[in-house]
Design a protein around this motif. Sequence first.
Motif, PDB file in Angstrom:
ATOM      1  N   THR A 244       0.819  -1.213   0.000  1.00  0.00           N
ATOM      2  CA  THR A 244       0.000   0.000   0.000  1.00  0.00           C
ATOM      3  C   THR A 244       0.853   1.262   0.000  1.00  0.00           C
ATOM      4  O   THR A 244       0.334   2.349  -0.218  1.00  0.00           O
ATOM      5  N   GLY A 245       2.146   1.123   0.260  1.00  0.00           N
ATOM      6  CA  GLY A 245       3.026   2.277   0.345  1.00  0.00           C
ATOM      7  C   GLY A 245       2.921   3.062   1.642  1.00  0.00           C
ATOM      8  O   GLY A 245       3.660   4.019   1.847  1.00  0.00           O
ATOM      9  N   LYS A 246       2.037   2.653   2.527  1.00  0.00           N
ATOM     10  CA  LYS A 246       1.786   3.432   3.741  1.00  0.00           C
ATOM     11  C   LYS A 246       2.612   2.984   4.941  1.00  0.00           C
ATOM     12  O   LYS A 246       2.610   3.657   5.980  1.00  0.00           O
ATOM     13  N   HIS A 247       3.294   1.858   4.804  1.00  0.00           N
ATOM     14  CA  HIS A 247       4.048   1.328   5.943  1.00  0.00           C
ATOM     15  C   HIS A 247       5.506   1.125   5.527  1.00  0.00           C
ATOM     16  O   HIS A 247       5.853   0.106   4.940  1.00  0.00           O
ATOM     17  N   PRO A 248       6.378   2.103   5.820  1.00  0.00           N
ATOM     18  CA  PRO A 248       7.784   1.998   5.436  1.00  0.00           C
ATOM     19  C   PRO A 248       8.535   0.975   6.277  1.00  0.00           C
ATOM     20  O   PRO A 248       8.237   0.787   7.467  1.00  0.00           O
ATOM     21  N   HIS A 249       9.489   0.338   5.641  1.00  0.00           N
ATOM     22  CA  HIS A 249      10.388  -0.596   6.332  1.00  0.00           C
ATOM     23  C   HIS A 249      11.817  -0.064   6.171  1.00  0.00           C
ATOM     24  O   HIS A 249      12.044   1.120   6.358  1.00  0.00           O
ATOM     25  N   ASP A 250      12.769  -0.894   5.831  1.00  0.00           N
ATOM     26  CA  ASP A 250      14.159  -0.464   5.762  1.00  0.00           C
ATOM     27  C   ASP A 250      14.417   0.395   4.522  1.00  0.00           C
ATOM     28  O   ASP A 250      13.702   0.297   3.515  1.00  0.00           O
ATOM     29  N   SER A 251      15.462   1.215   4.610  1.00  0.00           N
ATOM     30  CA  SER A 251      15.813   2.091   3.494  1.00  0.00           C
ATOM     31  C   SER A 251      17.326   2.150   3.343  1.00  0.00           C
ATOM     32  O   SER A 251      18.089   1.762   4.240  1.00  0.00           O
ATOM     33  N   LEU A 252      17.744   2.658   2.191  1.00  0.00           N
ATOM     34  CA  LEU A 252      19.172   2.803   1.878  1.00  0.00           C
ATOM     35  C   LEU A 252      19.370   4.126   1.161  1.00  0.00           C
ATOM     36  O   LEU A 252      18.608   4.474   0.254  1.00  0.00           O
ATOM     37  N   HIS A 253      20.383   4.882   1.568  1.00  0.00           N
ATOM     38  CA  HIS A 253      20.723   6.133   0.890  1.00  0.00           C
ATOM     39  C   HIS A 253      22.230   6.206   0.738  1.00  0.00           C
ATOM     40  O   HIS A 253      22.966   6.105   1.718  1.00  0.00           O
TER      41      HIS A 253
ATOM     42  N   ASN B 265      27.472  -2.287  -1.093  1.00  0.00           N
ATOM     43  CA  ASN B 265      26.462  -1.837  -0.127  1.00  0.00           C
ATOM     44  C   ASN B 265      25.052  -2.164  -0.603  1.00  0.00           C
ATOM     45  O   ASN B 265      24.196  -2.600   0.190  1.00  0.00           O
ATOM     46  N   ILE B 266      24.786  -1.940  -1.897  1.00  0.00           N
ATOM     47  CA  ILE B 266      23.463  -2.263  -2.431  1.00  0.00           C
ATOM     48  C   ILE B 266      23.229  -3.764  -2.394  1.00  0.00           C
ATOM     49  O   ILE B 266      22.133  -4.224  -2.031  1.00  0.00           O
ATOM     50  N   HIS B 267      24.241  -4.529  -2.751  1.00  0.00           N
ATOM     51  CA  HIS B 267      24.120  -5.991  -2.739  1.00  0.00           C
ATOM     52  C   HIS B 267      23.787  -6.492  -1.330  1.00  0.00           C
ATOM     53  O   HIS B 267      22.901  -7.341  -1.155  1.00  0.00           O
ATOM     54  N   GLU B 268      24.473  -5.965  -0.321  1.00  0.00           N
ATOM     55  CA  GLU B 268      24.220  -6.378   1.065  1.00  0.00           C
ATOM     56  C   GLU B 268      22.801  -6.012   1.491  1.00  0.00           C
ATOM     57  O   GLU B 268      22.095  -6.813   2.115  1.00  0.00           O
ATOM     58  N   PHE B 269      22.372  -4.800   1.142  1.00  0.00           N
ATOM     59  CA  PHE B 269      21.019  -4.357   1.500  1.00  0.00           C
ATOM     60  C   PHE B 269      19.962  -5.237   0.828  1.00  0.00           C
ATOM     61  O   PHE B 269      19.020  -5.705   1.487  1.00  0.00           O
ATOM     62  N   LEU B 270      20.107  -5.468  -0.477  1.00  0.00           N
ATOM     63  CA  LEU B 270      19.103  -6.258  -1.192  1.00  0.00           C
ATOM     64  C   LEU B 270      19.091  -7.708  -0.720  1.00  0.00           C
ATOM     65  O   LEU B 270      18.016  -8.321  -0.603  1.00  0.00           O
TER      66      LEU B 270
END
Length: 221
Positions: free
Chosen positions: A61-70, A119-124
């Motif tokens: 639904t897009g309304k419940h955020p979980h983990d993020s990466l920047h 870093n992206i590989h570890e996150f995904l």
Amino acid sequence: ERQRMNDTTTTLAIGHRTIPLDPPPPPRKPDMLLWIDTETTGVDPYQCELLEVGMQVTDMTGKHPHDSLHLIVHPDNIRNWANYPELLKAYEMHLANGLMLASAEAPKDTYDYQHTAWNIHEFLNDQLSQYTLHPAGTNVDFDLRQLDVHLSRHLNHPIAEGLHHRKLDLTTLRLTDQAIGRDPYQNHAGTHRVQDCIHRDINDYTAYLDIMRAGHQGTQS
């Protein structure tokens, strides 16, 4: 001695133990959206460079955020705009929003393409161990292509390996909106930074879901 158990599972009897030979599959991972945005110095991944990457996992639904990466990226190379004048507009935009300076000041030995790929590989990998991930965003194939061209060589496999082939591209909804006379791009100037773009996309998506829900309820009343 082999025997059938519940007509679905083959078992092997060893002494007093019964061992399933074809155990039931594990529970299906929950479907989640992986919102992606990249900022670059142009549109052609073979001519431009990567400056910033953002990812945000939410429920469907897009309304419940979980983990993020920047990630700020220090590119392996910055092309001279005099030799590539078509890049000048992107350079000007990212000078104005501070991204070019942030990218230039990021230490090259830890913010280069190789470390960005790792870093992206570890996150995904972490997210894929928990969820089925559907890429989402604006022109999401553009972002995946940028990541693939710049980063996959450091992993020996596609950067998006493991992501679901079914994607959510907000452009589809916006063009549909435009087709009925609305202007879905009127408030899209923004800062051209990944976190801002992802936040905008999620807000647009939840607004479209509200419209769809209202229409569905209207047809049922």
